[in-house]
Design an enzyme around this catalytic site. Structure first.
Site, PDB file in Angstrom:
ATOM      1  N   LEU B 152      49.679 -41.723  42.857  1.00  0.00           N
ATOM      2  CA  LEU B 152      51.067 -42.163  42.737  1.00  0.00           C
ATOM      3  C   LEU B 152      51.230 -43.136  41.571  1.00  0.00           C
ATOM      4  O   LEU B 152      51.749 -44.241  41.710  1.00  0.00           O
ATOM      5  CB  LEU B 152      51.547 -42.804  44.046  1.00  0.00           C
ATOM      6  CG  LEU B 152      53.072 -42.691  44.256  1.00  0.00           C
ATOM      7  CD1 LEU B 152      53.503 -41.255  44.523  1.00  0.00           C
ATOM      8  CD2 LEU B 152      53.520 -43.575  45.408  1.00  0.00           C
ATOM      9  N   ARG B 232      44.763 -31.964  35.988  1.00  0.00           N
ATOM     10  CA  ARG B 232      43.650 -31.321  35.298  1.00  0.00           C
ATOM     11  C   ARG B 232      43.100 -30.223  36.203  1.00  0.00           C
ATOM     12  O   ARG B 232      42.997 -30.402  37.405  1.00  0.00           O
ATOM     13  CB  ARG B 232      42.532 -32.332  34.971  1.00  0.00           C
ATOM     14  CG  ARG B 232      42.890 -33.338  33.887  1.00  0.00           C
ATOM     15  CD  ARG B 232      42.960 -32.690  32.529  1.00  0.00           C
ATOM     16  NE  ARG B 232      43.305 -33.638  31.488  1.00  0.00           N
ATOM     17  CZ  ARG B 232      44.528 -33.862  31.012  1.00  0.00           C
ATOM     18  NH1 ARG B 232      45.561 -33.198  31.505  1.00  0.00           N
ATOM     19  NH2 ARG B 232      44.732 -34.747  30.064  1.00  0.00           N
ATOM     20  N   GLU B 261      40.582 -23.419  31.207  1.00  0.00           N
ATOM     21  CA  GLU B 261      41.626 -22.951  30.324  1.00  0.00           C
ATOM     22  C   GLU B 261      41.114 -22.869  28.897  1.00  0.00           C
ATOM     23  O   GLU B 261      40.254 -23.656  28.506  1.00  0.00           O
ATOM     24  CB  GLU B 261      42.852 -23.875  30.393  1.00  0.00           C
ATOM     25  CG  GLU B 261      42.564 -25.342  30.235  1.00  0.00           C
ATOM     26  CD  GLU B 261      43.790 -26.223  30.471  1.00  0.00           C
ATOM     27  OE1 GLU B 261      44.234 -26.377  31.628  1.00  0.00           O
ATOM     28  OE2 GLU B 261      44.291 -26.761  29.473  1.00  0.00           O
ATOM     29  N   HIS B 279      49.513 -25.035  30.147  1.00  0.00           N
ATOM     30  CA  HIS B 279      49.373 -26.477  29.890  1.00  0.00           C
ATOM     31  C   HIS B 279      50.493 -26.996  29.010  1.00  0.00           C
ATOM     32  O   HIS B 279      50.261 -27.539  27.928  1.00  0.00           O
ATOM     33  CB  HIS B 279      48.002 -26.782  29.254  1.00  0.00           C
ATOM     34  CG  HIS B 279      47.573 -28.208  29.477  1.00  0.00           C
ATOM     35  ND1 HIS B 279      46.261 -28.596  29.580  1.00  0.00           N
ATOM     36  CD2 HIS B 279      48.285 -29.349  29.626  1.00  0.00           C
ATOM     37  CE1 HIS B 279      46.187 -29.905  29.779  1.00  0.00           C
ATOM     38  NE2 HIS B 279      47.408 -30.390  29.806  1.00  0.00           N
TER      39      HIS B 279
END
Lengths: 313, 313
Positions: B152, B232, B261, B279
């Site tokens: 958070l 991520r 990726e 992304h």
């Protein structure tokens, strides 16, 4: 109540159809090959019509159903119902407000985000393997963009509340200024369109609002502006919309509704700056059940001489 | 501009924006690492190490241990990102190398994308768009759902604020509970997943958060659950995620990042209950300019002996 004749205008929801079949004598209009004959033969038995955004109760149908007492619409929009005629003949009309407000507002925001951030193009880019050969291009930020709303009813307000959380300044146009909000009011739609980045149609469809988004409005919104339509197709002059998008006079569009659904202008298919949806504004499992329950609840209340749940007329 | 500044070598790892590259070139001697063929990189670094005093890192490629070893004159890493997992912070600290990043610029965009991925997954925006363009949908309501956020920080809080406007209830997990918050704290991710329908990964990647979303967490989220990852890829055990999605043990996923990726698991690219983006969390023109300005601003401040704008170290 099994003897009460209910005419369902088109397929809309299996649960609703099954329940109507169970509780009433259900006639399925769309299965009749010769509709004129059907109405002559069975018109007298029909006391209720269940319509939706595609088909309701127009003057011709109302005239063909002399015993019609109530039209219960599986929609919040009433543009397919001849309300004046219903009022004249004492026919009750109900719709499904409130239960679908959140879904439609969610989708309006979803369309705004989807158009600006090109999510559908992105998703295809990943699935096709193109990502291995290079990054995706830059898109446009949503947070902070000026959102202009046509019609500040339940749905318009729900859209405003969500967009505010993204720091979007809110303005609106409607027949009259609303006293219970602090959002900026514009007295003309052209002024609203000239002063916002994203224009969303959220008003009811009436003769006055048909083609309310015309060429001038789209030009005022401009080559960086985005039009979102979660109202009704006829709110927007569709051929003008297509030229504006193809020619680059309008920056982009997110459309859940079209003038002649399910037909969608093919020139839009190649455009990356549009997102096209098949009228799914209220199309979630939860909401469709809630809408069906309202339709059934209104019919049952009517025939049990109880007050209607969500009357319009 | 300081005299002699043009001799300060800045090594940029990947192409980020023309604007950034131009601004760096105006002020410094820019070395474009991505243009050096992989087999020639060692030579390249040896040849230019004497001039390179700064590295422009980003969320995909940073200043790792090997690179730092190869650049003995490195004084500052200016990261074009909010995430620092690709830069060896410990090594930087040991070597007195300053590190800066771009914490605030992208917060809104990434939060917008998190909400968009949740909406697009549950309302099948991309699938529906394809359906219209030519190619019947079970859609889930977004409003009012329970949202669980892992991490958070700035981005997690920005997501929470937006989701609240849709009537979603918010819970979160982080290393410590945050005081004075109206959101519910869950001391474990499993607890969070058991209490949420939409689980959003918004934490920084560290050793502790590697595969923080594992099979147990996915099971706790369940077949109606949706996962959104804008952080991520390696925070989720991807092979477990893909099996869960394919077997419908998990309802759906909206993923902006993947473990390897731009490689996309074949099975994942064929699923209709996912939305994939390459992304693009912070990839809007507006935000990229703001980030570039911060990167350049930090470099200028450093080399003019002024306080860094957004230092980490």
């Amino acid at each position: 109540m099994e003897a009460i004749g209910v005419l369902m205008m088109c397929p809309m929801n299996n649960y609703l159809e099954e329940e109507l079949d169970r509780r009433f004598k259900l006639f399925r209009y769309w299965t009749q090959p010769r509709k004129r004959e059907f109405l002559t033969q069975h018109g007298e038995s029909i006391r209720a019509v269940v319509g939706n955004a595609s088909a309701g109760a127009d003057a011709v149908l109302i005239d063909a159903l002399p015993k019609l007492e109530i039209v219960s619409s599986y929609s919040v929009g009433l543009d397919k119902i001849d309300l004046i005629k219903c009022e004249e003949k004492g026919i009750r009309v109900t719709n499904t407000p409130d239960v679908l407000t959140d879904d439609v507002a969610d989708l309006a925001i979803g369309l705004m985000l989807a158009v600006l951030r090109r999510i559908c193009v992105c998703d295809k880019y990943v699935r096709s393997g193109k990502w291995k050969h290079g990054d995706f291009k830059l898109t446009t930020k949503f947070s902070g963009k000026r959102v202009g709303i046509i019609g500040l009813g339940r749905i318009g307000l729900a859209i405003a509340k969500r967009a505010e959380a993204f720091d979007c300044p809110i303005s609106y146009y409607s027949r009259s200024k609303k006293s219970n909000t602090n959002y900026k009011y514009y007295e003309s739609l052209i002024e609203l369109a000239s002063n916002c980045d994203i224009l969303v149609v959220a008003c009811a469809l009436t003769p006055e609002t048909t083609h309310i988004v015309n060429r001038e409005v789209m030009n005022a919104l401009g080559p960086n502006g985005v039009l979102i339509n979660i109202g009704r197709g006829p709110h927007v002059d569709e051929p003008e919309l297509v030229s504006a998008l193809v020619e680059g006079r309008l920056g982009g569009a997110g459309l859940d509704v079209f003038e002649k659904e399910p037909h969608v202008p093919e020139q839009l298919f190649k455009l990356e700056n549009v997102v096209l949806l098949p009228h799914v504004g209220s199309g979630t499992v939860e909401t469709r059940i809630a809408m069906a329950d309202l339709v059934l609840g209104n019919l049952e209340a009517y025939f049990a001489n109880k007050p209607l749940l969500t009357p319009v007329v | 501009m300081m005299a002699g500044e043009l001799t300060i070598g800045v090594l940029q790892m990947r192409p980020l924006s023309t604007y950034l590259q131009e601004e760096i070139s105006k002020r410094f001697l820019l070395f474009k690492y991505w243009q050096v063929p992989p087999d020639l990189r060692r030579e390249f670094l040896a040849e230019h190490a004497a001039s390179i005093k700064a590295v422009v890192a980003d969320g995909v490629r940073g200043a790792d241990s090997d690179l730092i070893d190869a650049l003995p004159h490195l004084e500052i890493v200016s990261s074009h990102s909010s995430g620092l997992d690709k830069t060896d912070l410990n090594k930087c600290r040991e070597n007195g190398i300053r590190v800066t990043y771009t914490p605030h610029a992208m917060t809104d965009d990434v939060a917008d994308l998190a909400i968009l991925l949740a909406l697009a997954t549950m309302r099948r925006i991309c699938g529906a768009d394809t359906f219209v363009r030519r190619v019947p949908l079970m859609l889930l309501q977004f409003s009012g759902k329970s949202v669980g956020i892992i991490g958070l920080g700035r981005i997690g809080s920005a997501i929470a604020r937006r989701a609240e406007a849709f009537g979603c209830s918010i819970s979160y997990h982080s290393r410590q509970p945050k005081p004075n918050l109206r959101y519910k704290y869950c001391s474990s991710v499993i607890d969070l997943a058991s209490n949420s329908q939409i689980l959003i990964v918004a934490s920084a990647l560290t050793q502790e958060t590697h595969h923080i979303v594992n099979r147990e967490v996915i099971d706790a989220l369940g077949e109606d659950g949706i996962i959104v990852n804008i952080a991520r890829g390696s925070q989720i055990d991807e092979s477990e995620l893909v099996s869960a999605l394919a077997e419908r043990r998990l309802g759906g996923a909206g993923l902006d990042v993947l473990e390897h990726e731009p490689e996309v698991p074949d099975l994942l690219s064929k699923l209709d209950n996912v939305v994939l983006s390459p992304h693009v969390g912070a990839n809007t023109s507006e935000t990229r300019k703001a980030m570039a300005d911060l990167v350049v601003g930090n470099l200028e401040a450093y080399f003019s002996n002024k306080p860094l704008l957004t230092p980490v170290l």
